[in-house]
Design an enzyme around this catalytic site. Sequence first.
Site, PDB file in Angstrom:
ATOM      1  N   GLU A  43       0.799  -1.230   0.000  1.00 19.49           N
ATOM      2  CA  GLU A  43       0.000   0.000   0.000  1.00 19.49           C
ATOM      3  C   GLU A  43       0.833   1.282   0.000  1.00 19.49           C
ATOM      4  O   GLU A  43       0.665   2.146   0.872  1.00 19.49           O
ATOM      5  CB  GLU A  43      -0.993  -0.027   1.171  1.00 19.49           C
ATOM      6  CG  GLU A  43      -1.905  -1.246   1.098  1.00 19.49           C
ATOM      7  CD  GLU A  43      -2.833  -1.393   2.301  1.00 19.49           C
ATOM      8  OE1 GLU A  43      -2.804  -0.525   3.195  1.00 19.49           O
ATOM      9  OE2 GLU A  43      -3.575  -2.392   2.343  1.00 19.49           O
ATOM     10  N   ASN A  95       2.204  -4.569  -3.411  1.00 22.20           N
ATOM     11  CA  ASN A  95       0.804  -4.953  -3.231  1.00 22.20           C
ATOM     12  C   ASN A  95      -0.010  -3.722  -2.847  1.00 22.20           C
ATOM     13  O   ASN A  95       0.427  -2.935  -2.005  1.00 22.20           O
ATOM     14  CB  ASN A  95       0.757  -6.002  -2.097  1.00 22.20           C
ATOM     15  CG  ASN A  95      -0.571  -6.666  -1.915  1.00 22.20           C
ATOM     16  OD1 ASN A  95      -1.159  -7.172  -2.874  1.00 22.20           O
ATOM     17  ND2 ASN A  95      -1.063  -6.692  -0.675  1.00 22.20           N
ATOM     18  N   HIS A 118     -10.213  -5.744  -2.731  1.00 25.23           N
ATOM     19  CA  HIS A 118     -11.276  -5.618  -1.721  1.00 25.23           C
ATOM     20  C   HIS A 118     -12.422  -4.853  -2.390  1.00 25.23           C
ATOM     21  O   HIS A 118     -12.456  -3.622  -2.373  1.00 25.23           O
ATOM     22  CB  HIS A 118     -10.766  -4.879  -0.482  1.00 25.23           C
ATOM     23  CG  HIS A 118      -9.760  -5.662   0.293  1.00 25.23           C
ATOM     24  ND1 HIS A 118     -10.078  -6.823   0.974  1.00 25.23           N
ATOM     25  CD2 HIS A 118      -8.425  -5.479   0.476  1.00 25.23           C
ATOM     26  CE1 HIS A 118      -8.995  -7.308   1.561  1.00 25.23           C
ATOM     27  NE2 HIS A 118      -7.976  -6.516   1.262  1.00 25.23           N
ATOM     28  N   GLU A 152      -6.101 -10.382  -2.197  1.00 26.21           N
ATOM     29  CA  GLU A 152      -6.939 -10.258  -0.993  1.00 26.21           C
ATOM     30  C   GLU A 152      -8.417 -10.154  -1.356  1.00 26.21           C
ATOM     31  O   GLU A 152      -9.177  -9.387  -0.754  1.00 26.21           O
ATOM     32  CB  GLU A 152      -6.510  -9.025  -0.174  1.00 26.21           C
ATOM     33  CG  GLU A 152      -5.039  -9.029   0.197  1.00 26.21           C
ATOM     34  CD  GLU A 152      -4.609  -7.851   1.079  1.00 26.21           C
ATOM     35  OE1 GLU A 152      -5.479  -7.167   1.646  1.00 26.21           O
ATOM     36  OE2 GLU A 152      -3.391  -7.622   1.192  1.00 26.21           O
ATOM     37  N   ASP A 158     -12.192 -10.021  -1.744  1.00 21.75           N
ATOM     38  CA  ASP A 158     -13.505 -10.204  -1.116  1.00 21.75           C
ATOM     39  C   ASP A 158     -14.447  -9.164  -1.729  1.00 21.75           C
ATOM     40  O   ASP A 158     -14.005  -8.216  -2.367  1.00 21.75           O
ATOM     41  CB  ASP A 158     -13.482 -10.162   0.425  1.00 21.75           C
ATOM     42  CG  ASP A 158     -12.777  -8.966   1.029  1.00 21.75           C
ATOM     43  OD1 ASP A 158     -12.622  -7.940   0.322  1.00 21.75           O
ATOM     44  OD2 ASP A 158     -12.374  -9.040   2.202  1.00 21.75           O
TER      45      ASP A 158
HETATM   46  O1  9MR Z   1      -7.166  -8.891   7.851  1.00 17.69           O
HETATM   47  C1  9MR Z   1      -6.373  -7.977   8.570  1.00 17.69           C
HETATM   48  C2  9MR Z   1      -7.093  -7.614   9.853  1.00 17.69           C
HETATM   49  O2  9MR Z   1      -7.223  -8.726  10.693  1.00 17.69           O
HETATM   50  C3  9MR Z   1      -6.326  -6.509  10.555  1.00 17.69           C
HETATM   51  O3  9MR Z   1      -7.068  -6.080  11.679  1.00 17.69           O
HETATM   52  C4  9MR Z   1      -6.095  -5.372   9.604  1.00 17.69           C
HETATM   53  C5  9MR Z   1      -5.335  -4.270  10.316  1.00 17.69           C
HETATM   54  O4  9MR Z   1      -4.677  -3.420   9.481  1.00 17.69           O
HETATM   55  O5  9MR Z   1      -5.401  -5.835   8.469  1.00 17.69           O
HETATM   56  C6  9MR Z   1      -6.142  -6.734   7.749  1.00 17.69           C
HETATM   57  O6  9MR Z   1      -5.519  -7.099   6.553  1.00 17.69           O
HETATM   58  C7  9MR Z   1      -5.274  -6.036   5.632  1.00 17.69           C
HETATM   59  C8  9MR Z   1      -4.050  -6.401   4.856  1.00 17.69           C
HETATM   60  O7  9MR Z   1      -2.986  -6.629   5.729  1.00 17.69           O
HETATM   61  C9  9MR Z   1      -3.693  -5.347   3.858  1.00 17.69           C
HETATM   62  N1  9MR Z   1      -4.799  -5.017   2.985  1.00 17.69           N
HETATM   63  C10 9MR Z   1      -6.047  -4.731   3.668  1.00 17.69           C
HETATM   64  C11 9MR Z   1      -6.403  -5.865   4.613  1.00 17.69           C
HETATM   65  C12 9MR Z   1      -7.763  -5.626   5.247  1.00 17.69           C
HETATM   66  O8  9MR Z   1      -7.718  -4.510   6.097  1.00 17.69           O
END
Ligand code: 9MR
Length: 511
Positions: free
Chosen positions: A165, A206, A242, A271, A273
Amino acid sequence: MALVKRCRPTRAGGLPALLVGALAVATTLTGGPAHAAGQGTLHELAAAQGRYFGSATDNPELPDAAYAATLGSEFGQITPGNSMKWDTTEPVRGQFDFTKGDVVTDFARQHGQTVRGHTLVWHNQLPGWVGALPSAQVEAAMTHHITEEATHYRGVVSAWDVVNEPFNEDGTFRTSPFYTAMGSDYIATALRAAHAADPDAKLYINDYNVEGRGAKSDALYALVSDLIDKGVPLDGVGMQAHLAVQYGFPYQMQANMQRFADLGLDVAVTELDVRMPLPADAAKTATQTAYYRQVTEACLAVARCVGITVWDYTDTYSWVPGTFPGEGAANLYDENLRPKAAYSAVRTALGGDDGSGEGGDPGALKAQYRSSDASVGDNQIKPGLQLVNTGGTAVSLSDVTVRYWFSSENGASTYSTWCDWTPIGCSNVTHRVAAASTPKAGADHYLEVGFAGGTLAPGATTGEIQLRLNKTDWSNFNESDDYSHGAGTSYADASRIAVYAGGELVWGIEP
Ligand code: 9MR
């Protein structure tokens, strides 16, 4: 007594057939489809197209046996949702802890899965000490972190989200301790450090909202073009995907993937969904289903799209409701681990059947029983149960339950239940005691058995499931008048044990 609604003729099961059946179901439960009679798992279907199909997971989820069974069987790749992030792996400067990430890689090894490492450099889930460093020390800290983690997982993690990101929505670089200290050069520095630590891992940048063409994906395209020109080690771009039904499908996703592929990079959907404002309804679900299908089709249409990872596969463990209150239902499986229409759509997009098990006949199941308990008056009940598929098509076990009725006598109203042994693995078997809604003599409670997944091939049996239960105060039973109890010590058809498929009685006579 309620009469059996659908009771199929049974056929004599000789020993060889039982053995073959036991092997067949054991194979299916460890490596086969988790749903219905579909041919092949999502990963097997994707692999036939030269791709992988994976899921994120997280450490607190893995003790959930039903969840883990499908995670281990349906998916060929996993990504730790949190346990390889900086705040977990180096919470204190120089003190590394890979315990949680190792749990995930152990699971992957046990299930023949590849692992995507996520993530080495990210502005989020970054321990406070990094942001507090003087700028002059950030590069060394970042390089050290990458080196330690990528070295630890060398040979285990096949691809890394090295930088996660890096962009704002308008395509400018996101501010972070790394950007502040090094400018955008931190990205090349991070990639070089990761390559030095693990020359065989595929290295990715990513991000989200880069699936379609737009300012953000243009910025990513410019960045990776520049990195390639400079000879910086970079293998691919990760598109998180997402998605949300209310925001539309990414603009020209396939063409966008293709332009990155044309630079010589791999592309991965990392990722996926598709969330929606709750409650779900038919229109939102149809849109979600279409989006899952379209992402799958886009990936298959781009030769360099190497695979798809969903950001966990069930609504039970979705990040969405916690981040977007009022939204959810974003995943391929619902909170009861039942595959949704989106799952069928992905299967068919991958060239498989829809996984509905059409042609399967759950009514062809029968229950067999033997008593493993010489003492009918002690403090334990020990039924041995097995299911046999007497039909000509495979039957999904995920929505099959079995009930054994007994009387509780006096004593505690709480129970402990146990699976002592079964060739299909006790981790694939669920069990509990419930009070009968209409208590009858000899049948005021029942032991209910279910299955985490798997299919029972025609003619196959689960093999015996050795069960046991006791009251939590360990007071005695009198089993001799129990509705489902029998004295036989070898397996025989048992009409006083009920089998349900999808909630419908398909074998036996209820009390
Ligand atoms: O799935 C992850 C969640 O459990 C955490 O609380 C969150 C905190 O930043 O991160 C989520 O995963 C993220 C991923 O690492 C990067 N892209 C977005 C994902 C969803 O927030």
